[in-house]
Design a protein around this motif. Sequence first.
Motif, PDB file in Angstrom:
ATOM      1  N   SER A 209      -7.046  23.308  -1.821  1.00 42.02           N
ATOM      2  CA  SER A 209      -8.057  22.285  -1.551  1.00 42.02           C
ATOM      3  C   SER A 209      -7.725  21.007  -2.298  1.00 42.02           C
ATOM      4  N   SER A 210      -7.282  21.145  -3.541  1.00 40.88           N
ATOM      5  CA  SER A 210      -6.886  19.982  -4.334  1.00 40.88           C
ATOM      6  C   SER A 210      -5.716  19.261  -3.681  1.00 40.88           C
ATOM      7  N   LEU A 211      -4.750  20.022  -3.170  1.00 38.26           N
ATOM      8  CA  LEU A 211      -3.606  19.421  -2.495  1.00 38.26           C
ATOM      9  C   LEU A 211      -4.052  18.597  -1.297  1.00 38.26           C
ATOM     10  N   GLY A 212      -5.049  19.090  -0.564  1.00 36.44           N
ATOM     11  CA  GLY A 212      -5.548  18.346   0.583  1.00 36.44           C
ATOM     12  C   GLY A 212      -6.129  17.003   0.196  1.00 36.44           C
ATOM     13  N   GLU A 213      -6.853  16.943  -0.932  1.00 40.88           N
ATOM     14  CA  GLU A 213      -7.450  15.680  -1.381  1.00 40.88           C
ATOM     15  C   GLU A 213      -6.384  14.720  -1.908  1.00 40.88           C
ATOM     16  N   PHE A 214      -5.421  15.244  -2.654  1.00 41.52           N
ATOM     17  CA  PHE A 214      -4.344  14.377  -3.142  1.00 41.52           C
ATOM     18  C   PHE A 214      -3.502  13.842  -1.976  1.00 41.52           C
ATOM     19  N   SER A 215      -3.359  14.626  -0.930  1.00 39.91           N
ATOM     20  CA  SER A 215      -2.622  14.157   0.244  1.00 39.91           C
ATOM     21  C   SER A 215      -3.331  12.970   0.889  1.00 39.91           C
ATOM     22  N   LYS A 216      -4.655  13.016   0.917  1.00 42.81           N
ATOM     23  CA  LYS A 216      -5.421  11.889   1.464  1.00 42.81           C
ATOM     24  C   LYS A 216      -5.250  10.641   0.603  1.00 42.81           C
ATOM     25  N   LEU A 217      -5.189  10.823  -0.708  1.00 44.50           N
ATOM     26  CA  LEU A 217      -4.961   9.680  -1.590  1.00 44.50           C
ATOM     27  C   LEU A 217      -3.575   9.088  -1.364  1.00 44.50           C
ATOM     28  N   LEU A 218      -2.583   9.947  -1.220  1.00 49.41           N
ATOM     29  CA  LEU A 218      -1.216   9.464  -1.011  1.00 49.41           C
ATOM     30  C   LEU A 218      -1.066   8.777   0.344  1.00 49.41           C
ATOM     31  N   ALA A 219      -1.859   9.209   1.307  1.00 47.44           N
ATOM     32  CA  ALA A 219      -1.781   8.605   2.640  1.00 47.44           C
ATOM     33  C   ALA A 219      -2.242   7.151   2.636  1.00 47.44           C
ATOM     34  N   LEU A 220      -2.968   6.736   1.591  1.00 49.47           N
ATOM     35  CA  LEU A 220      -3.435   5.349   1.495  1.00 49.47           C
ATOM     36  C   LEU A 220      -2.309   4.384   1.161  1.00 49.47           C
ATOM     37  N   GLY A 221      -1.177   4.897   0.687  1.00 49.38           N
ATOM     38  CA  GLY A 221      -0.030   4.038   0.433  1.00 49.38           C
ATOM     39  C   GLY A 221       0.221   3.762  -1.031  1.00 49.38           C
ATOM     40  N   PRO A 222       1.425   3.304  -1.354  1.00 54.62           N
ATOM     41  CA  PRO A 222       1.816   3.097  -2.756  1.00 54.62           C
ATOM     42  C   PRO A 222       1.102   1.948  -3.440  1.00 54.62           C
ATOM     43  N   SER A 223       0.407   1.090  -2.699  1.00 57.45           N
ATOM     44  CA  SER A 223      -0.278  -0.040  -3.319  1.00 57.45           C
ATOM     45  C   SER A 223      -1.637   0.338  -3.897  1.00 57.45           C
ATOM     46  N   THR A 224      -2.113   1.543  -3.623  1.00 56.26           N
ATOM     47  CA  THR A 224      -3.422   1.958  -4.108  1.00 56.26           C
ATOM     48  C   THR A 224      -3.354   2.369  -5.573  1.00 56.26           C
ATOM     49  N   LYS A 225      -4.529   2.456  -6.177  1.00 52.83           N
ATOM     50  CA  LYS A 225      -4.647   2.619  -7.627  1.00 52.83           C
ATOM     51  C   LYS A 225      -4.072   3.928  -8.143  1.00 52.83           C
ATOM     52  N   PHE A 226      -4.294   5.031  -7.413  1.00 53.37           N
ATOM     53  CA  PHE A 226      -3.946   6.354  -7.941  1.00 53.37           C
ATOM     54  C   PHE A 226      -2.742   6.964  -7.240  1.00 53.37           C
ATOM     55  N   PHE A 227      -1.911   6.156  -6.621  1.00 54.29           N
ATOM     56  CA  PHE A 227      -0.779   6.691  -5.866  1.00 54.29           C
ATOM     57  C   PHE A 227       0.213   7.407  -6.778  1.00 54.29           C
ATOM     58  N   LYS A 228       0.642   6.761  -7.858  1.00 53.62           N
ATOM     59  CA  LYS A 228       1.657   7.344  -8.736  1.00 53.62           C
ATOM     60  C   LYS A 228       1.158   8.596  -9.440  1.00 53.62           C
TER      61      LYS A 228
END
Length: 685
Positions: A209-228
């Motif tokens: 479930s955690s992986l699913g949420e982190f995947s959504k964050l990564l899908a926002l792109g490298p310019s977002t706050k929590f990408f790295k």
Amino acid sequence: MIRSFRLIRLAVLGLALAWTAPSFAQSFEGLDLGAASKKKKRGTTPSKKKKTTTTRKTRGGKSTKTPTPPEEDAAASTETPAAESAPAVATPAAPATTTPAPAPTPAAPPASASTPSSGSSSGGLGLDLTQEAPKQTAPTMSFDAVDVSGKTADRQRLDIAVNLFKNDEYEKAAMSAHELLADAKLAGLHTEARYVLAKSLYRMGMYHSSLGEFSKLLALGPSTKFFKTSLEWLFFISRKTKNETVILDEIARHANQEFPEKYRNEFRYLLARYHFVRGRALDQVGQPADADKSFEEVKRLSLSIPRNDPFFPRAKYLEGLSAFRNGSRTKDAASKRGNGEMLASVEAMKEVIRLTRPMPGKSAEQAKLDKSLRELAFMQLARTHYGMQQNRYALFYLGKVERGNTQWLESLFEASWANYRVGQYEQALGNLITLSSPFFREEYFPEALILKAVIYYENCRYRESNLILQDFERTYLPVHDQLEALVKKNMDAGEYYSVLAEVQKKNKDGLEKNETDIILERILRLALTDQDLSKTNDSILELEGEMDAFANRADTFKYSDLSKTLLEGLKVQRTALISKAGIMAKGKLETELVALKQLLANGLRIKFETTTKEKEFLEEQLKAGGRTAIVKKYKYSVAVSDDQLYWPYEGEYWRDELGTYQYTLTKGCIERDTANRNVQSAEAM
């Protein structure tokens, strides 16, 4: 005169009291606000401001209370400022949650007693009041200054979720973050809320479930706050799940991003693993050109990892497998290029063995990983030498696999073929005795019976050879028929896995199985000999366990909207994994069906040759009047070394004897002589 003066004096005093009462109330509110502002500048917090006090305590005292897993320590510098420092900026909005002390009414008795001090502090409070003062009341000023647009209250809702996470209340933190995500008006806070949700799920042990949420964050792109930091959390999840390949696709999507230095080599290894799995899949579907590119990428990524890095041995192992694949697929394996690839594979595996030697100072987990990898390297070295007809080298490396380890049975079987090639029939048959023992009855080694029949045929034991072939057909012909029926159905990928999953469920529940189920169980074991399929199957079972774990959660979480959303997400992941496993299962079953057809055909050929030889022997015997013989008793000895004990085999099996049996051919072809053989038993040991 005196009397009238007193009356005038009383009237003036009453008028002064009437004027000063409302002025005191306004002055009190204004003083209270000013005092609160001064206290905030000095860094103190009023005791009545409960939410502000909680926030300060969490930041100052309780933030160090939350334990951090070892794998998160490495990312602490990037994780904490990103999520927890942002809410702290909003602390000036805290007065919005406090309630000012009510102003005393003009009729209150203490007002007259307080009038002199109030008046003195304002410089003639009762005489300088104007009619405009009541229009700008203190409560209106307080409300407008603290909460103009409503953003402060929203930020405080995020603060609550962050504080719950810091206080180890992960279920509540997850639900609070999900409530923010459900509000479309708070889109500006959704990224931070999802980050809190993803971390909370990880701490709850809900890794998929955690992986699913982190995947959504990564899908926002490298310019977002929590990408790295989300990229770093992928590595944490890969260490917690049984199968690291669940995150390989996600890592491959972001292969062009710059990973933090501390995770860069792990990223390179995981990406190499992704390309290796992809290359194998492309080979199976007949796309060797694309597969070549994937295996070249494996080599490139492996070479980019420093030798002293913990991930170097694993990457080197993948490089060796890729070289072996390239060498074996070369049109002319004996060519310069083919030999070069094989030698590269051998050197890579030797390097892995050198780097995984048991050494003091390694953690128990690292020692376990090294031991498993070392065993796989020995097996691959043996296979490489066996393929190059160097059978004694193959036996040397197979003998390095420790008894009882994961690859031990496979090493015994492969050593049987190598022993057969060099004419060591007794040792080959001894290994096959171990494989046929009741302890390993459910293991899938159909070729073992073919090898046994061949050895008896080579020693002119035609009748025994025919009996062994009959046993082989009786056992594996139904498996062949069932496999063929499954492959010809052309079902969807998920349906192929469902057939295998049904067998697993019956095994787990201890249900009674009919003859078809027993055959399907053998097919299941056959399919799971593919390591990639086996790992994917482990991931599916792990994900289903996570879904079942919702029933053990608190009711507030179990029946929340968040649980419903998470379960839907897990179902989507499960469907994708089942489709992937089904494709691999179908490919594996098709491959094994071809292999089983070949084994059955070989069995028929051996049976034909055996029958022909037996016929020729009988004809020669008739011509000679019954005096011709093709089999004779061999000379042998039961003498053993001092550290061994001779014990005749009578059909019983003991665990401590497995792997040590040595079969003695007491009779065989008349032209051969096997005298003076030192053995451990007359027929088996």
